[in-house]
Design a protein around this motif. Structure first.
Motif, PDB file in Angstrom:
ATOM      1  N   LEU A 105       0.845  -1.186   0.000  1.00  0.00           N
ATOM      2  CA  LEU A 105       0.000   0.000   0.000  1.00  0.00           C
ATOM      3  C   LEU A 105       0.883   1.239   0.000  1.00  0.00           C
ATOM      4  O   LEU A 105       1.684   1.424   0.926  1.00  0.00           O
ATOM      5  CB  LEU A 105      -0.912   0.014   1.234  1.00  0.00           C
ATOM      6  N   HIS A 106       0.764   2.073  -1.011  1.00  0.00           N
ATOM      7  CA  HIS A 106       1.540   3.315  -1.057  1.00  0.00           C
ATOM      8  C   HIS A 106       0.964   4.281  -0.029  1.00  0.00           C
ATOM      9  O   HIS A 106      -0.201   4.672  -0.107  1.00  0.00           O
ATOM     10  CB  HIS A 106       1.485   3.909  -2.456  1.00  0.00           C
ATOM     11  N   THR A 107       1.781   4.665   0.951  1.00  0.00           N
ATOM     12  CA  THR A 107       1.309   5.480   2.067  1.00  0.00           C
ATOM     13  C   THR A 107       2.256   6.650   2.317  1.00  0.00           C
ATOM     14  O   THR A 107       2.950   6.712   3.334  1.00  0.00           O
ATOM     15  CB  THR A 107       1.168   4.619   3.336  1.00  0.00           C
ATOM     16  N   GLN A 115       5.588   2.902   2.265  1.00  0.00           N
ATOM     17  CA  GLN A 115       4.556   1.916   1.981  1.00  0.00           C
ATOM     18  C   GLN A 115       4.331   1.046   3.210  1.00  0.00           C
ATOM     19  O   GLN A 115       5.223   0.868   4.046  1.00  0.00           O
ATOM     20  CB  GLN A 115       4.897   1.067   0.764  1.00  0.00           C
ATOM     21  N   CYS A 116       3.106   0.545   3.317  1.00  0.00           N
ATOM     22  CA  CYS A 116       2.750  -0.423   4.330  1.00  0.00           C
ATOM     23  C   CYS A 116       2.443  -1.744   3.639  1.00  0.00           C
ATOM     24  O   CYS A 116       2.161  -1.774   2.439  1.00  0.00           O
ATOM     25  CB  CYS A 116       1.531   0.043   5.121  1.00  0.00           C
ATOM     26  N   SER A 125       3.333  -1.501   9.254  1.00  0.00           N
ATOM     27  CA  SER A 125       3.137  -0.100   8.885  1.00  0.00           C
ATOM     28  C   SER A 125       4.390   0.765   8.850  1.00  0.00           C
ATOM     29  O   SER A 125       4.295   1.966   8.588  1.00  0.00           O
ATOM     30  CB  SER A 125       2.116   0.539   9.838  1.00  0.00           C
ATOM     31  N   THR A 128       4.805   4.861   9.098  1.00  0.00           N
ATOM     32  CA  THR A 128       3.603   5.605   8.731  1.00  0.00           C
ATOM     33  C   THR A 128       2.655   5.720   9.912  1.00  0.00           C
ATOM     34  O   THR A 128       2.292   6.821  10.329  1.00  0.00           O
ATOM     35  CB  THR A 128       2.907   4.953   7.537  1.00  0.00           C
ATOM     36  N   CYS A 134       1.818   8.749  14.732  1.00  0.00           N
ATOM     37  CA  CYS A 134       2.110   8.533  13.316  1.00  0.00           C
ATOM     38  C   CYS A 134       3.510   9.056  13.028  1.00  0.00           C
ATOM     39  O   CYS A 134       4.135   9.695  13.876  1.00  0.00           O
ATOM     40  CB  CYS A 134       1.077   9.207  12.403  1.00  0.00           C
ATOM     41  N   THR A 150      -3.128   9.685   3.645  1.00  0.00           N
ATOM     42  CA  THR A 150      -2.780   8.282   3.889  1.00  0.00           C
ATOM     43  C   THR A 150      -3.567   7.717   5.060  1.00  0.00           C
ATOM     44  O   THR A 150      -4.137   6.620   4.981  1.00  0.00           O
ATOM     45  CB  THR A 150      -1.268   8.158   4.155  1.00  0.00           C
ATOM     46  N   LEU A 151      -3.589   8.467   6.161  1.00  0.00           N
ATOM     47  CA  LEU A 151      -4.260   7.958   7.354  1.00  0.00           C
ATOM     48  C   LEU A 151      -5.767   7.898   7.165  1.00  0.00           C
ATOM     49  O   LEU A 151      -6.406   6.895   7.505  1.00  0.00           O
ATOM     50  CB  LEU A 151      -3.906   8.845   8.560  1.00  0.00           C
ATOM     51  N   VAL A 154      -6.701   5.837   3.393  1.00  0.00           N
ATOM     52  CA  VAL A 154      -6.137   4.507   3.107  1.00  0.00           C
ATOM     53  C   VAL A 154      -6.205   3.619   4.357  1.00  0.00           C
ATOM     54  O   VAL A 154      -6.942   2.636   4.397  1.00  0.00           O
ATOM     55  CB  VAL A 154      -4.686   4.608   2.592  1.00  0.00           C
ATOM     56  N   LEU A 155      -5.479   3.990   5.385  1.00  0.00           N
ATOM     57  CA  LEU A 155      -5.350   3.082   6.525  1.00  0.00           C
ATOM     58  C   LEU A 155      -6.621   3.001   7.359  1.00  0.00           C
ATOM     59  O   LEU A 155      -6.995   1.920   7.838  1.00  0.00           O
ATOM     60  CB  LEU A 155      -4.157   3.499   7.389  1.00  0.00           C
TER      61      LEU A 155
END
Length: 205
Positions: A105-107, A115-116, A125, A128, A134, A150-151, A154-155
């Motif tokens: 996952l591009h983060t 990435q994660c 993680s 990130t 964070c 990202t947070l 995505v996450l």
């Protein structure tokens, strides 16, 4: 630095991936051997040396690929110097480790190509997302706006039961869940970008 280095593989399978090999390669190899595993590849959450300084020693003893996000390769001359072993990943690419698929996952936020790794209901993680924190956004390549996206986009959209394995031992417990972080992590509770950026970029003590 109290880093976490992870060996990821399928139960009953021989091959594992090592995530962020750093500091003590002999200990990484010993952990794999004691569990009857062999290291099939290395995967990197980002380019910082406290997550990558074991790569030269690892590659000297293992003919394996090393995977990083393509944007991180563009960003980091140190990663590019690794040579032919280094492979670039696009967002959503999967790395096969025996029967297990590890999804990248591009983060971005901590670095442009952070990435994660998501697999089997778990998230590794890197820097990130930590437990109740964070990653920093004030280092070279850091971007608080990207971190907020990202947070939040995505996450936080991963299943609540996803187990969280962070890149550093910064909390009272080593493992959390996305649900627990939604409840207790201040960085996941901001209603908008502006308030997140003000808090994340406040002067450090």
């Amino acid at each position: 630095m109290e880093n976490f280095v992870y060996l990821v593989g399928a139960k009953g399978a021989k091959e594992v991936a090592v995530v962020d090999p750093a500091w003590d390669v002999a200990a990484i190899e010993r952990a794999a051997q004691e569990d009857g595993k062999s290291i099939g590849c290395a995967v990197l959450s980002h380019c910082h040396g406290d997550h990558t300084n074991g790569i030269p020693e690892l590659l000297a003893r293992h003919d394996i690929p090393v995977y990083a996000q393509k944007k991180e390769l563009e960003f980091s001359s140190e990663l590019r110097q690794i040579g032919d072993a280094m492979k670039g990943l696009a967002p959503g690419d999967e790395i096969g480790v025996g029967p297990l698929a590890i999804k990248a996952l591009h983060t971005p936020g901590h670095t442009p190509g952070s990435q994660c790794f998501y697999c089997a209901g778990s998230l590794v993680s890197g820097d990130t997302l930590f437990i109740k924190a964070c990653g920093r956004c004030d280092l070279r390549g850091g971007d608080p706006e990207a971190m907020y996206h990202t947070l939040s986009q995505v996450l936080m959209k991963l299943p609540d039961e996803t187990r969280l394995f962070p890149g550093h031992d910064y909390a009272e417990v080593p493992v959390s869940t996305i649900a627990d972080e939604k409840r207790s992590n201040p960085y996941l509770r901001f209603p908008d970008l502006a308030s997140f950026v003000r808090y994340r970029m406040r002067p450090r003590a």
